[in-house]
Structure formats: structure tokens, C-alpha cells
Design an enzyme around this catalytic site. Sequence first.
Site, PDB file in Angstrom:
ATOM      1  N   ASP A  49     -64.551  67.342 -45.366  1.00 37.15           N
ATOM      2  CA  ASP A  49     -63.573  66.304 -45.680  1.00 37.15           C
ATOM      3  C   ASP A  49     -64.144  65.347 -46.720  1.00 37.15           C
ATOM      4  OD1 ASP A  49     -61.034  64.600 -44.436  1.00 37.15           O
ATOM      5  OD2 ASP A  49     -62.666  63.310 -45.111  1.00 37.15           O
ATOM      6  N   TYR A  54     -64.146  58.792 -52.782  1.00 32.72           N
ATOM      7  CA  TYR A  54     -65.567  58.885 -52.412  1.00 32.72           C
ATOM      8  C   TYR A  54     -66.449  59.166 -53.628  1.00 32.72           C
ATOM      9  CZ  TYR A  54     -63.770  59.627 -47.619  1.00 32.72           C
ATOM     10  OH  TYR A  54     -63.120  59.532 -46.411  1.00 32.72           O
ATOM     11  N   LYS A  79     -58.224  63.515 -50.625  1.00 30.56           N
ATOM     12  CA  LYS A  79     -57.195  62.483 -50.461  1.00 30.56           C
ATOM     13  C   LYS A  79     -56.863  61.822 -51.799  1.00 30.56           C
ATOM     14  CE  LYS A  79     -59.660  61.489 -46.163  1.00 30.56           C
ATOM     15  NZ  LYS A  79     -61.009  61.985 -46.568  1.00 30.56           N
ATOM     16  N   HIS A 112     -54.343  58.559 -48.776  1.00 35.94           N
ATOM     17  CA  HIS A 112     -55.532  57.923 -48.184  1.00 35.94           C
ATOM     18  C   HIS A 112     -55.214  56.652 -47.380  1.00 35.94           C
ATOM     19  CE1 HIS A 112     -60.170  57.660 -48.846  1.00 35.94           C
ATOM     20  NE2 HIS A 112     -59.829  57.366 -47.612  1.00 35.94           N
TER      21      HIS A 112
END
Length: 276
Positions: A49, A54, A79, A112
Site C-alpha cells: 500500500d 508518500y 491513492k 486519499h
Amino acid sequence: MIKSLKDFTVLHNGVKMPWFGLGVWKVEEGQEVRTAVKAAINAGYRSIDTAAGYGNEEGVGMAIKESGIPREELFITTKVKNSDQGYESTLKAFETSIKKLDLAYLDLYLVHWPVKGKYKETWKAIEKLYQDGRIRAIGVSNFQIHHLEDIMLDAEIKPMVNQVEYHPRLSQLELRDYCKRHEIQLEAWSPLMQGELINHPLLKEIGDRYNKTAAQVILRWDLQNEVVTIPKSVKEHRIIENANIFDFELTHDDLEKINSLNEDRRIGPDPDNFNF
């Protein structure tokens, strides 16, 4: 009983999603994320994930290629980041993510956060990508019940997954029950409360009876509550240890004691009041 890393839940569209995976939030792009993802895959993990926000999608993609595991055996999630929400911008963001990951398709794509005034348009774009066969399953992250109700008012496809902050201090029972009733699979991020609970006396006491750590007890609690879980770690021994939770089962009394730790306390942002 969920018995191994190979076990999966079946989403409402029939797609199989592993109960257990690796989260890579705050894992540094480059060697750190590549090493962590490869360690997880080598340990038997099949679910990874990540998220555009990120900043490590390229490293995740490289690790997938370097692992040598056939693509169809893996379940990869990313996401839409908040600044990319909206219809056209989500379509573009998807193309960026898929290129960085170097994948032909995604297994799961999530909104998200419920960005006000934008998440419904974002969802329309994700529905299109799903209908075009670019994504095997679609869902949301950090959505409360009222967000889910709002999105389903005029959605063509209801979310298959809702990934939320979930741990013994924030057990979100009402949300969990709502998702179960509507066939939306709940998934936990920060299941270990960023390490805050690993020395909790009750969890250590329960763990001692099974020769397990407090962290392993929490992750087993997730699974027995039918919540998909994706603990993050960059250390190989911890990645292996986190997954060593399939040889014991918590009793009903254990589960109730852990449930009693709930304080409705978040460590992450409030989905009704967050900045992006």
C-alpha cells in the site's frame, strides 16, 4: 480463522484482497522503500500500500519488478493525493502514478482524503478508470459515515474499501458496522498507533500468554475484527515478526478487553477538519 498471509477477503465486486500487507507511509523513496518492499514480498506478503502523497511510488514499482514475483500474484494500492482531486486532475494523477509504479493496472485506487467540494468529482473519475479496466477495485480513505452516504447518493459504483485510522484507541465501531452492512471492506492504517501501544500492559499481558508481542496481538485483533491491516516497517525482522500472527487466535474475552481500550483518540488528522 484467517490462517496465513495468502488468505484474502472478497470485495463486493468479487476481487480478492489480501487480509494483510505492508504500508509504506513515511518510507523514504529510493533504497529504503525498495529494500522494505522486497523484504516483505520475500517474507510472503502479497499486498503493498502506497500513495502519490508518500512520494515513493517509483521505489515501490522498482521493488515489485526486482522481486521476481508475477504481477498477478500481487495486490498494489495507491491513492489520489489531495492537491490532485477533481475530475480531470484525478485522471492525470492516475496516469502519473501508474507510470511511476511502472504497472499496466492497479489493484486498488483510493481517494486519499474527503476533500470538501472535490471528492465526488474525484470519485467520478475513479469510476471511469474502473469501468475502463485500468483498476481492479476502487475505494476511499479516511471517510466517515456521512462522507460515504454523500458519495453513494449519486455514485454509479459504491466504494469497495474504506481505509481509515484504526487501532485499539480508535476502534470506530459504528463506522466498522456501517461498512460491513454496506459491503465496504474496512482497512486499517497505523494499526500500531505509530508504536504508542507496543508497551501497553494489557496488550503485553495478553501477548505473554501466546508468546507474542503486543504488536502481534493488535494485528491479530484487526484480523479477527475482519479489518484488513497494513502495518509499516522498514526493518526486515519487524516485517517478518508483524506477519507471524497466523498461529494463534484471541479469545472472545481477549477481544473484549482490547475493545475496552477505545478512547476515540486519533493520532492522524480528523477527516472533518484537516489541512492539505
